[in-house]
Scaffold this active site. Structure first.
Site, short mmCIF file in Angstrom:
data_model
loop_
_atom_site.label_atom_id
_atom_site.label_comp_id
_atom_site.label_asym_id
_atom_site.label_seq_id
_atom_site.Cartn_x
_atom_site.Cartn_y
_atom_site.Cartn_z
N GLN A 46 19.20 -48.97 -79.00
CA GLN A 46 18.78 -47.59 -79.26
C GLN A 46 18.92 -47.30 -80.76
O GLN A 46 19.83 -47.78 -81.42
CB GLN A 46 19.61 -46.61 -78.44
CG GLN A 46 19.46 -46.76 -76.93
CD GLN A 46 18.09 -46.34 -76.42
OE1 GLN A 46 17.29 -45.73 -77.14
NE2 GLN A 46 17.81 -46.65 -75.17
N CYS A 50 10.97 -43.31 -73.81
CA CYS A 50 10.62 -42.94 -75.18
C CYS A 50 9.17 -42.51 -75.29
O CYS A 50 8.64 -42.33 -76.39
CB CYS A 50 10.89 -44.11 -76.13
SG CYS A 50 9.93 -45.58 -75.76
#
Length: 409
Positions: A245, A366
């Site tokens: 991440q 995302c």
């Protein structure tokens, strides 16, 4: 020849949208309500003169803004920017008929990005390191980057020294730099493989500069220290080129939401698990089966589990979930599930989850568009959306994360 326009709204890509006689124009670095003269080229508008500025316009944080293509929205005040970013998720859900009131956006702070993909090349004037100009292949050499951790920005000159040794002539290549607890982890890609002499020179430079590791297209050139990150209380040695991440804050926020939602599960399934971002935290309270397609990530997860005492049982499986999703009957033993796929989403896997009886599901994404598609599949299969939380992991960009928490009706 210029065209006078008024910016009507902000598009999903971070450009202002204006109507012209020839159709819609997308105008980078503009804001809703502004009047400007633009140069039109095939639906793209270049800002030539700003005639009436929005009261929401602010001075950008970076000297390279508008030149460097890394950020699109530094010129917008925080509050309207965050409202717009939250709306990206809201509108994606509405487009699938999911009328759901999102929670407030979890903001992203400057100087928090721990992984950056630089463009680099050598030139007659030395090494160039930075980002491509907006909508161009031109490479902008940078001296600052307000979204990125100081641990990386403070080493820009050292990274240029590395670029100079890698060489490659005028052709640009990529330098992926990750800040880890062990130091900078650097991966070179998109250029010719180093020969024996260059490997020796690169090894000497890495040792001199104190970098943790240098890899070329996933192959380790030199690794003085294994790059280590922390997932909860578990240290994990990051595989070369492995997924991570972008910011620690966003990762922690997502993990807290997921673990709280699945807290009562006795046996949890983590799909698209990477090296254990969620699995190793969930294992504090629940047995976990982690499934991932990348062999190096699976090996890293398995190795990490063996080094830590006090976790619930964790098993890891390598499996291509796009070609071979977990079937509904395979999901029967689990009472908690989290999935965090790439931008393409997890359509085939969502179809199987929708047919299952898993009581608690967390979806992390995302890409609001593919998330909305996958959630609509789950809702049609009998799931209820309990919460959706947008998370701004990619500051001043049009990209946004979201966590959706669901329960079987």
């Amino acid at each position: 020849m210029s065209t006078r326009v008024t910016i009507e709204k902000m598009g999903a890509g971070g450009d202002g949208i204006a109507s012209t006689a020839s159709g819609i124009a997308y105008v980078p670095f503009s804001l809703p309500g502004e009047t400007a003269n633009i140069a039109l080229d095939n639906g793209r508008g270049t800002l030539m003169a700003l005639l009436e500025a929005s009261p929401e316009r602010v001075a950008p944080a970076c000297r390279h803004f508008e030149e460097c293509g890394g950020c699109a929205l530094q010129h917008w005040q925080d509050e309207p920017y965050r409202v717009w970013k939250r709306s990206l998720v809201q509108e994606a859900l509405a487009g699938r008929g999911l009328a759901f009131d999102l929670e407030p956006l979890v903001p992203c702070m400057p100087q928090t990005r721990r992984r950056v993909v630089f463009a680099a090349r050598t030139s007659d004037h030395g090494a160039v390191l930075g980002f491509n100009r907006h909508l161009s292949h031109d490479l902008i050499d940078i001296s600052e980057c307000p979204v990125t951790l100081p641990d990386i920005v403070s080493r820009l000159d050292d990274l240029r020294d590395l670029v100079a040794v890698v060489g490659g002539g005028m052709k640009p290549f990529r330098l992926t730099v990750t800040a880890t607890a062990s130091g900078l982890d650097i991966m070179v890609s998109g250029c010719q493989a180093p020969d024996a002499a260059k490997r020796q020179a690169l090894t000497a430079l890495v040792l001199k500069k104190g970098f943790a590791r240098l890899t070329y297209e996933g192959e380790i050139i030199v690794e003085p220290r294994r790059p280590m990150v922390q997932f909860g209380r578990v240290p994990v040695f990051l595989p070369a080129g492995g997924f991570l991440q972008a910011t620690v804050d966003a990762e922690n926020a997502m993990a807290a939401l997921v673990t709280a939602h699945l807290a009562k599960a006795k046996k949890t399934l983590d799909l698209f698990a990477g090296a254990g971002t969620f699995a190793l935290r969930i294992a504090e309270k629940s047995a976990v089966h982690a499934v991932e397609g990348d062999a190096a990530a699976v090996a890293a997860l398995d190795r990490s589990v063996r080094q830590v005492q006090g976790l619930k049982p964790v098993t890891a499986e390598r499996r291509d979930l796009f070609r071979r999703p977990f079937l509904a009957r395979e999901l029967a033993p689990f009472n908690g599930l989290v999935f965090d796929p790439p931008r393409a989403g997890a359509e085939a896997q969502s179809i199987e989850i929708a047919k299952s009886t898993v009581p608690k599901v967390a979806a992390v994404s995302c890409n609001p568009v593919t998330l909305a598609r996958d959630l609509s599949i789950l809702v049609k299969g009998g799931y209820r959306i309990d919460r959706v939380i947008p998370i701004d992991q990619f500051l001043w960009s049009p990209h946004v994360e979201a966590v959706a928490l669901l329960s079987k009706k």
